[in-house]
Motif scaffolding. Structure first.
Motif, mmCIF file in Angstrom:
data_model
loop_
_atom_site.group_PDB
_atom_site.id
_atom_site.type_symbol
_atom_site.label_atom_id
_atom_site.label_comp_id
_atom_site.label_asym_id
_atom_site.label_seq_id
_atom_site.Cartn_x
_atom_site.Cartn_y
_atom_site.Cartn_z
ATOM 1 N N SER A 200 -2.496 -9.116 -7.823
ATOM 2 C CA SER A 200 -2.690 -7.849 -7.126
ATOM 3 C C SER A 200 -2.401 -8.031 -5.652
ATOM 4 C CB SER A 200 -4.137 -7.380 -7.308
ATOM 5 O OG SER A 200 -4.420 -6.341 -6.398
ATOM 6 N N GLU A 202 -3.841 -6.031 -3.612
ATOM 7 C CA GLU A 202 -4.977 -5.324 -3.023
ATOM 8 C C GLU A 202 -6.032 -6.346 -2.627
ATOM 9 O OE1 GLU A 202 -8.007 -3.565 -2.034
ATOM 10 O OE2 GLU A 202 -8.431 -3.544 -4.183
ATOM 11 N N ASP A 248 12.288 2.406 2.203
ATOM 12 C CA ASP A 248 11.624 3.699 2.002
ATOM 13 C C ASP A 248 12.640 4.840 1.950
ATOM 14 O OD1 ASP A 248 9.231 2.376 2.011
ATOM 15 O OD2 ASP A 248 8.688 2.943 4.064
ATOM 16 N N ARG A 255 14.210 9.487 -5.225
ATOM 17 C CA ARG A 255 13.284 10.515 -5.732
ATOM 18 C C ARG A 255 13.948 11.898 -5.690
ATOM 19 N NH1 ARG A 255 7.358 8.628 -4.610
ATOM 20 N NH2 ARG A 255 6.908 10.829 -4.849
ATOM 21 N N PHE A 274 8.545 6.599 -12.514
ATOM 22 C CA PHE A 274 8.083 7.848 -11.896
ATOM 23 C C PHE A 274 7.897 8.902 -12.992
ATOM 24 C CE2 PHE A 274 10.539 6.425 -7.987
ATOM 25 C CZ PHE A 274 9.423 6.313 -7.163
ATOM 26 N N HIS A 282 5.990 11.964 -9.289
ATOM 27 C CA HIS A 282 4.665 11.353 -9.140
ATOM 28 C C HIS A 282 4.680 9.911 -9.626
ATOM 29 C CE1 HIS A 282 2.923 15.344 -8.546
ATOM 30 N NE2 HIS A 282 3.647 15.743 -9.576
ATOM 31 N N GLY A 283 3.613 9.211 -9.297
ATOM 32 C CA GLY A 283 3.372 7.903 -9.910
ATOM 33 C C GLY A 283 3.910 6.738 -9.101
ATOM 34 N N THR A 284 3.634 5.556 -9.633
ATOM 35 C CA THR A 284 4.063 4.309 -9.002
ATOM 36 C C THR A 284 5.281 3.801 -9.753
ATOM 37 O OG1 THR A 284 1.741 3.847 -8.562
ATOM 38 C CG2 THR A 284 3.279 2.002 -8.323
ATOM 39 N N HIS A 288 7.521 -1.379 -7.531
ATOM 40 C CA HIS A 288 6.693 -1.259 -6.324
ATOM 41 C C HIS A 288 6.561 -2.574 -5.550
ATOM 42 C CE1 HIS A 288 2.949 -3.036 -7.986
ATOM 43 N NE2 HIS A 288 3.505 -2.677 -9.119
ATOM 44 N N LYS A 289 6.701 -3.728 -6.242
ATOM 45 C CA LYS A 289 6.530 -5.000 -5.520
ATOM 46 C C LYS A 289 7.589 -5.201 -4.429
ATOM 47 C CE LYS A 289 9.281 -8.058 -8.486
ATOM 48 N NZ LYS A 289 9.308 -9.195 -9.394
ATOM 49 N N ASN A 292 6.647 -4.545 -0.705
ATOM 50 C CA ASN A 292 5.664 -5.344 0.029
ATOM 51 C C ASN A 292 6.222 -5.918 1.338
ATOM 52 O OD1 ASN A 292 3.221 -6.933 0.465
ATOM 53 N ND2 ASN A 292 4.521 -8.685 -0.027
#
Ligand SMILES: *Cc1c(COP(=O)(O)O)cnc(C)c1O
Length: 488
Positions: A200, A202, A248, A255, A274, A282-284, A288-289, A292
């Motif tokens: 994670s 987080e 980004d 998107r 998505f 929506h969503g991850t 996503h990694k 970072n």
């Protein structure tokens, strides 16, 4: 053609790797000599990653770094870890055999993951530390040890508060049973401490796990056990992108394209995890990694510096040091970050019925990533030896694999290359050492697996050889200058 600059996913690339790729003919001659496609690993980058983690740990509690072998099958990395005098975390009989062959003595080996009967039998009396996954393993070790061995054991825990459920480790609700076995089987199980591994980004999740393990370590002392280790696992993140804003912006454009706005950017209706719902995304995403930006050494430093409520705000590092607890970590991807690339050749370029441009390569998707992962850094295009001047501007393409399967697209997202590639050009996939190059590679259609080569920078050039023949004897990281000749 779009008027503005095309969306980009610029890859962070280690200076040593960048210099190798910029050296005239270096990559080309590697493929000419060893065949295409090929994976290249850079043990000097591994060594530099290790030094960064060591720097963080230098002034804290006692520690042990166990290289998590499963991240890559490279023998060069294992030998580099051995030479650097760290420990190793193995997750199979073959990885254990590889570690022993590379010179690791059992005292520097830890076994993690699900083991099974046959592997457990091998481990009894071997002297390696067994990081147990479940209560069956713990009981079975005691039975198998009988009167002949005292097996060093770590107990991996899971099910921490506000942390997603894991298939690995002993859930906290079974910890009483663990204590029962540990106290009853003292002569057969040498309990070294508690462990966890959380994948994670987080920080709160790891901190809660640390706090719980410290609490249970105190309980272990009070039950007459003498743990000396707290193993915080791996999961320290990689930084793939060189430019978070560009990343980004790319994802923003992607998107939009999923909603039918702007240029199409997805192959075959792919939505990358998505969810499209009522004109919104929506969503991850599955990738996503790649977003970072926090490097592994900072994640580690932040964890060690985090204040612990139950200890009057003293930091994890202080509490571990005061209790003479050795902090073990099991970094995999953090040690091989930027230490590997994959080279392939362009076979041909074609257009599909919808006007998409497909660049067909001589490797398949599974050679650079597991099927469910989308690689979100741009590959580099190197001109083949026969080509001088590009004959087009930037072009948006999908990279297609060599398998005769509709799904063998290496990128399901559109990649902008600086110009239209030609047969024989080289494509470089950056940063493939961690779980990309050989976690799921298969020999579909009887294609052989790519060669794995180790590249070492020496003054005046690079040495390239088969990964399994690499000798770390004279490994040093020289400064990287601008001019390189000659690939020996
Ligand atoms: C896979 C694994 C690691 C390595 O994880 P990284 O995310 O590559 O650092 C460490 N410990 C255990 C138990 C693992 O299963």
């Amino acid at each position: 053609m779009r008027a503005s600059a095309p969306p980009r996913l610029p890859a962070k690339i280690d200076p040593l790797v960048r210099a190798f790729l910029a050296a005239p003919g270096a990559a080309e001659s590697a493929l000419t000599r060893f065949g295409s496609p090929a994976h290249l690993v850079f043990p000097q980058v591994f060594a530099a990653n290790l030094e960064r983690l060591r720097t963080v740990l230098e002034h804290g509690p006692g520690y042990r770094i166990c290289y998590a072998h499963k991240v890559n099958q490279s023998r060069a990395f294992v030998r580099t870890a051995e030479r650097a005098a760290i420990a190793i975390d193995v997750a199979s009989r073959a990885e254990l055999a590889g570690a022993m062959a590379a010179g690791f003595d059992p005292a520097r080996i830890e076994v993690t993951g699900p083991k099974g009967e046959a592997f457990l039998r091998d481990l009894i009396g071997s002297g390696v530390t067994v990081n147990i996954d479940n209560v069956w393993e713990l009981r079975r070790i005691a039975e198998l040890a009988g009167a002949r061995a005292n097996v060093p054991v770590l107990v991996r825990l899971s099910g921490f508060a506000a942390t997603p459920v894991s298939r690995f480790g002993v859930p906290l609700c079974q910890v009483d049973e663990v204590f029962e076995v540990l106290t009853a089987e003292r002569g057969r199980i040498a309990f070294r401490g508690f462990a966890f591994h959380i994948d994670s980004g987080e920080p709160g999740e790891r901190l809660r796990a640390v706090e719980t393990c410290l609490e249970l370590t105190e309980r272990a002392y009070s039950e007459g056990l003498s743990p000396g280790v707290l193993d915080i696992g791996g999961g320290f993140r990689q930084v793939f992108t060189e430019d978070a804003d560009a990343f980004d912006a790319y994802v923003g454009a992607l998107r939009e394209s999923l909603l039918g706005r702007g240029e199409p950017m997805a192959w075959g209706g792919n939505t990358f995890g998505f969810h499209l719902d009522g004109g919104a995304v929506h969503g991850t995403p599955v990738f996503h990694k790649y977003a970072n930006t926090v490097p592994a050494d900072r994640m580690l430093a932040d964890l060690l510096d985090a204040g612990l409520e139950a200890h009057g705000g003293r930091t994890f590092a202080q509490v571990a040091a005061e209790n003479l607890l050795e902090v073990w970590l099991e970094p995999g991807k953090a040690l091989v970050d930027h230490a590997g690339i994959t080279l392939a050749r362009v076979e041909f370029v074609k257009e599909t019925a919808d006007g998409s441009v497909l660049v067909n390569l001589d490797l398949s998707r599974d050679t650079v990533t597991p099927a469910d992962q989308e690689v979100m850094v741009d590959p580099l295009l190197l001109p083949g030896s026969a080509h001088a001047q590009p004959d087009s501007g930037p072009v948006g393409v999908f990279l297609a694999g060599r398998l005769c399967l509709e799904r063998d697209l290496i990128t399901n997202h559109k990649v902008w290359l600086p110009h239209r590639p030609r047969p024989g050009d080289l494509i470089v996939f950056p940063n493939t050492a961690a779980y990309h190059m050989d976690l799921s590679a298969a020999r579909a259609s009887m294609h052989p697996l790519p060669a794995k080569l180790a590249v070492v920078h020496r003054p005046g050039g690079y040495e390239i050889g088969h990964d399994d023949e690499f000798d770390p004897g004279t490994l040093g990281r020289e400064s990287v200058g601008p001019i390189w000749h000659g690939v020996q």
